[in-house]
Design a protein around this motif. Structure first.
Motif, PDB file in Angstrom:
ATOM      1  N   GLU B 157       0.814  -1.214   0.000  1.00 16.05           N
ATOM      2  CA  GLU B 157       0.000   0.000   0.000  1.00 16.05           C
ATOM      3  C   GLU B 157       0.854   1.274   0.000  1.00 16.05           C
ATOM      4  O   GLU B 157       0.665   2.178  -0.802  1.00 16.05           O
ATOM      5  N   GLU B 158       1.863   1.314   0.908  1.00 17.55           N
ATOM      6  CA  GLU B 158       2.636   2.534   1.128  1.00 17.55           C
ATOM      7  C   GLU B 158       3.421   2.960  -0.115  1.00 17.55           C
ATOM      8  O   GLU B 158       3.699   4.127  -0.311  1.00 17.55           O
ATOM      9  N   VAL B 159       3.826   1.979  -0.944  1.00 21.00           N
ATOM     10  CA  VAL B 159       4.657   2.289  -2.101  1.00 21.00           C
ATOM     11  C   VAL B 159       3.856   2.240  -3.387  1.00 21.00           C
ATOM     12  O   VAL B 159       3.972   3.105  -4.249  1.00 21.00           O
ATOM     13  N   ASP B 160       3.008   1.200  -3.515  1.00 21.64           N
ATOM     14  CA  ASP B 160       2.371   0.938  -4.796  1.00 21.64           C
ATOM     15  C   ASP B 160       0.881   1.244  -4.810  1.00 21.64           C
ATOM     16  O   ASP B 160       0.230   1.134  -5.837  1.00 21.64           O
ATOM     17  N   GLY B 161       0.346   1.590  -3.649  1.00 15.98           N
ATOM     18  CA  GLY B 161      -1.076   1.884  -3.587  1.00 15.98           C
ATOM     19  C   GLY B 161      -1.957   0.644  -3.734  1.00 15.98           C
ATOM     20  O   GLY B 161      -3.108   0.731  -4.110  1.00 15.98           O
ATOM     21  N   GLY B 162      -1.399  -0.536  -3.481  1.00 14.41           N
ATOM     22  CA  GLY B 162      -2.191  -1.770  -3.543  1.00 14.41           C
ATOM     23  C   GLY B 162      -1.458  -2.849  -2.789  1.00 14.41           C
ATOM     24  O   GLY B 162      -0.318  -2.641  -2.370  1.00 14.41           O
ATOM     25  N   GLU B 163      -2.082  -4.000  -2.600  1.00 13.25           N
ATOM     26  CA  GLU B 163      -1.450  -5.064  -1.838  1.00 13.25           C
ATOM     27  C   GLU B 163      -1.497  -6.370  -2.604  1.00 13.25           C
ATOM     28  O   GLU B 163      -2.470  -6.653  -3.307  1.00 13.25           O
ATOM     29  N   GLY B 164      -0.469  -7.179  -2.439  1.00 14.97           N
ATOM     30  CA  GLY B 164      -0.511  -8.509  -3.033  1.00 14.97           C
ATOM     31  C   GLY B 164       0.801  -8.884  -3.691  1.00 14.97           C
ATOM     32  O   GLY B 164       1.694  -8.061  -3.844  1.00 14.97           O
TER      33      GLY B 164
END
Lengths: 338, 174
Positions: B157-164
Motif C-alpha cells: 500500500e505505502e509504495v504501490d497503492g495496492g497489496e498482493g
C-alpha cells in the motif's frame, strides 16, 4: 539499409538521469530533473559522511585523477575526499612537479591520464573552455570541470543549491542575491544557470565595472532563456531587500590594479555585506560564500562567522555533492555512452 | 498472494521472530528500501500488538553496496536511516523478495559498516529461489518456485497503492 547518405545524429541531450552523461562541464545543460537527482543522491552521501566509519565500497577499482592547473584547497581536497570515501583510488596531479613543467601539452597530458586508466578526470584550468577541449579529446574518461577561467564551476553551484535546498527546504521561489565581481566569477555564472533552472529568483549586484555588459544593459531580458528573469542592481541595499540567500563573492584583489575599482576601501564601504546591511534580508537569511573569503572586504568578519553563515556547511555539503557526482558519472559511463 | 495472505504471513513471521529471539529484548528490525521498509514497520506493529513492546525500525539503502553498479546503470541511492546503534543487537533484516541473494549480501555489508550486531537474521515475504550466493532466509512468508525469466511483484500500500504478490512472465508487468 541506408547507403550513400550521412546518418545525422539526433540532437539528444545527455543526462545523468538515464545514464547518458559522461562529462560535467557546466550547469547550462543540466535539466531540473538532473539537478534533483544530484541533490537526492547527495542526501545519501551526507548520511555516509555522518557515520563513525566514513567509507563505502561503491567505486572500488575506479580511478579518479585530479588535474589542477590553478591553486585550490577546497575543491581539490573535497573531490579527493569524495573519491576516497567511495573507495575509488584518487591520484592528484598538479602542474608543478609533473610533465606539465616540461612543457607537455594539455592534450597529451589528459590522453596520458586516460591511457593510465583514469575513469574520471577532475580539472581546474585558468583558461575558460579548457575542460571542454579535454572532453572532446577523450574517448573513455569523464571530465568534471573544477573551475575554468571566468567561465564555470558546476560542482560549486550544485553544492550551493544543495545547501539552499537543505536549509530552506526548497530552491524554487527563493530570492538569492549574488554580490560582488560578477564579471570575473565562474561561481556566479554556474550558479546563475543552476538557480534559474531550479526556479530561484536571482539578483546580481556589484559596481558597474564588475557587472557583465549584457546584464547591465538588460539585454538578457530579451533572451527568452532562464536568465531573462534575473534582476540587476548596483545598490547593495536593494539587492539585499527581502533576500533568502546572500552570496557575496570573493573580490579578486588584482582587479584594483586593473583599474576596475578605485580602492578596496571604497569597495568594502559600498558593497561589504555587514551586520547592518544584512538586516535588510529576510530574518535568518543564509549567508553563503564560495571561499576563500577576504574578511573585511566583501564580507565583514562578524557576518562571515555569524549564526547565519553557511560557509562551513557549504564545505561539508561540497564533499557530499561531489560524491554524488562521481557516483552518478561512473555509474553512467557503463551504460554504453560513446 | 492476496492482501489477506500477506497479512497472515506477516503475523506468523512476527510470532516466529519473537519465539526465536525469546521476546523483544535487544531486537531491532531493519527494512531494506524500498519495500522491505513498510514490511518491517508492519512486523513491528504486529510485535507491539502481541507483546505490548515497541521494537525500533530502521531503513537501509543498499545502493552504495551493490556489486553490479558497473554492470547495469547505477541505482538511485537514498538515505539509510537507522537512528539507533546496532552493536550487540539482534538485527532482523526485512526484504520483500529473496532471489539471487546479492541484495542481502549488500545489506549485510552495509549493516556491518554501521556496527557489530550480535546476530543478523533475515525475514522475507517471498523466497523465489535461484540463489547465486550461500544465503538463506530465517523467516519466509511464502516459498514461490519460479522460472528465471519470470518476475515477482510485491505490492504494498505505502509504495504501490495496492497489496498482493503476483508472478508475471518477463515483459508483461501489471
Amino acid at each position: 539499409m541506408v547507403t550513400g547518405s550521412f546518418k545525422v545524429a539526433a540532437p539528444t541531450r545527455s543526462s545523468l538521469v538515464d545514464g547518458t552523461r559522461r562529462h560535467v562541464l557546466d550547469l547550462d545543460d543540466f535539466s531540473l530533473e538532473e539537478i534533483n537527482l544530484v541533490l537526492t543522491t547527495a542526501d545519501a552521501m551526507r548520511e555516509v559522511l555522518g557515520r563513525e566509519v566514513k567509507k563505502v565500497p561503491t567505486l572500488r577499482g575506479k580511478v579518479v585523477v585530479t588535474l589542477f592547473y590553478e591553486a585550490s584547497t577546497r575543491t581539490r581536497v573535497s573531490f579527493e575526499e569524495a573519491g576516497k570515501l567511495l573507495s575509488a583510488d584518487v591520484i592528484n596531479v598538479s602542474s608543478s612537479g609533473s610533465s606539465v613543467e616540461k612543457g607537455e601539452t594539455l592534450l597529451n597530458t589528459v590522453r596520458t591520464l586516460q591511457a593510465t586508466g583514469a575513469d574520471v578526470i577532475v580539472t581546474r584550468h585558468p583558461h575558460s573552455g579548457a575542460p571542454y577541449f579535454m572532453a572532446r579529446n577523450l574517448e573513455t574518461a569523464s571530465v568534471v570541470n573544477g573551475g575554468d577561467g571566468w567561465h564555470a564551476h558546476p560542482s560549486q553551484a550544485l553544492l550551493d543549491l544543495y545547501t539552499i535546498q537543505r536549509r530552506l527546504g526548497r530552491v524554487r521561489g527563493a530570492r538569492v542575491a549574488i554580490i560582488g565581481d560578477i564579471t570575473h566569477s565562474r561561481v556566479a555564472r554556474s550558479n546563475l544557470w543552476g538557480l534559474t533552472t531550479a526556479g530561484a529568483g536571482v539578483v546580481l549586484c556589484g559596481p558597474p565595472t564588475l557587472l557583465p555588459q549584457e546584464f547591465l544593459e538588460g539585454s538578457h531580458q530579451h533572451d527568452g532563456g532562464p536568465l531573462a528573469s534575473v534582476e540587476v542592481t548596483t545598490r547593495v541595499e536593494e539587492a539585499l531587500e527581502g533576500a533568502d540567500v546572500v552570496m557575496p563573492l570573493r573580490l579578486q584583489l588584482e582587479r584594483q590594479q586593473a583599474g576596475l575599482l578605485p580602492t578596496l576601501r571604497e569597495y568594502s564601504k559600498m558593497y561589504q555585506v555587514d551586520e547592518r546591511r544584512l538586516k535588510r534580508a529576510k530574518p535568518g537569511a543564509l549567508v553563503m560564500h564560495p571561499g576563500p573569503m577576504n574578511e573585511g572586504i566583501e564580507i565583514s568578519p562578524q557576518v562571515a562567522h555569524g549564526a547565519q553563515s553557511m560557509v562551513e556547511e557549504q564545505v561539508h555539503n561540497g564533499v557530499a555533492v561531489r560524491m554524488a557526482l562521481l557516483y552518478l558519472l561512473i555509474g553512467s559511463r557503463q551504460a554504453g555512452v560513446s | 498472494m492476496s492482501a489477506e495472505d500477506m497479512r497472515r504471513a506477516i503475523a506468523r513471521i512476527a510470532h516466529e521472530i519473537l519465539e526465536r529471539n525469546r521476546g523483544t529484548e535487544d531486537l531491532v528490525l531493519v527494512g531494506i528500501r524500498t519495500r522491505g521498509l513498510p514490511l518491517a514497520r508492519r512486523l513491528a506493529a504486529r510485535i507491539l500488538e502481541f507483546e505490548g513492546r515497541p521494537v525500533p525500525v530502521g531503513a537501509l539503502d543498499i545502493g552504495l553496496y551493490r556489486d553490479d553498479v558497473s554492470l547495469h546503470s547505477r541505482p538511485i541511492v537514498h538515505t539509510s536511516d537507522i537512528p539507533f546503534p546496532v552493536d550487540a543487537k539482534n538485527v532482523v533484516l526485512v526484504d520483500d523478495v529473496l532471489f539471487t541473494g546479492r541484495s542481502i549480501r549488500a545489506a549485510m555489508d552495509a549493516l556491518t559498516d554501521l556496527g557489530r550486531p550480535r546476530t543478523v537474521q533475515l525475514a522475507v515475504l517471498v523466497d523465489r529461489g535461484h540463489r547465486e550466493l550461500p544465503i538463506r532466509a530465517d523467516y519466509v512468508g511464502k516459498n514461490v518456485p519460479t522460472a528465471l525469466q519470470e518476475e515477482i511483484q510485491v505490492r504494498v500500500e505505502e509504495v504501490d497503492g495496492g497489496e498482493g504478490v503476483v508472478i508475471c512472465s518477463s515483459g508483461e508487468g501489471s
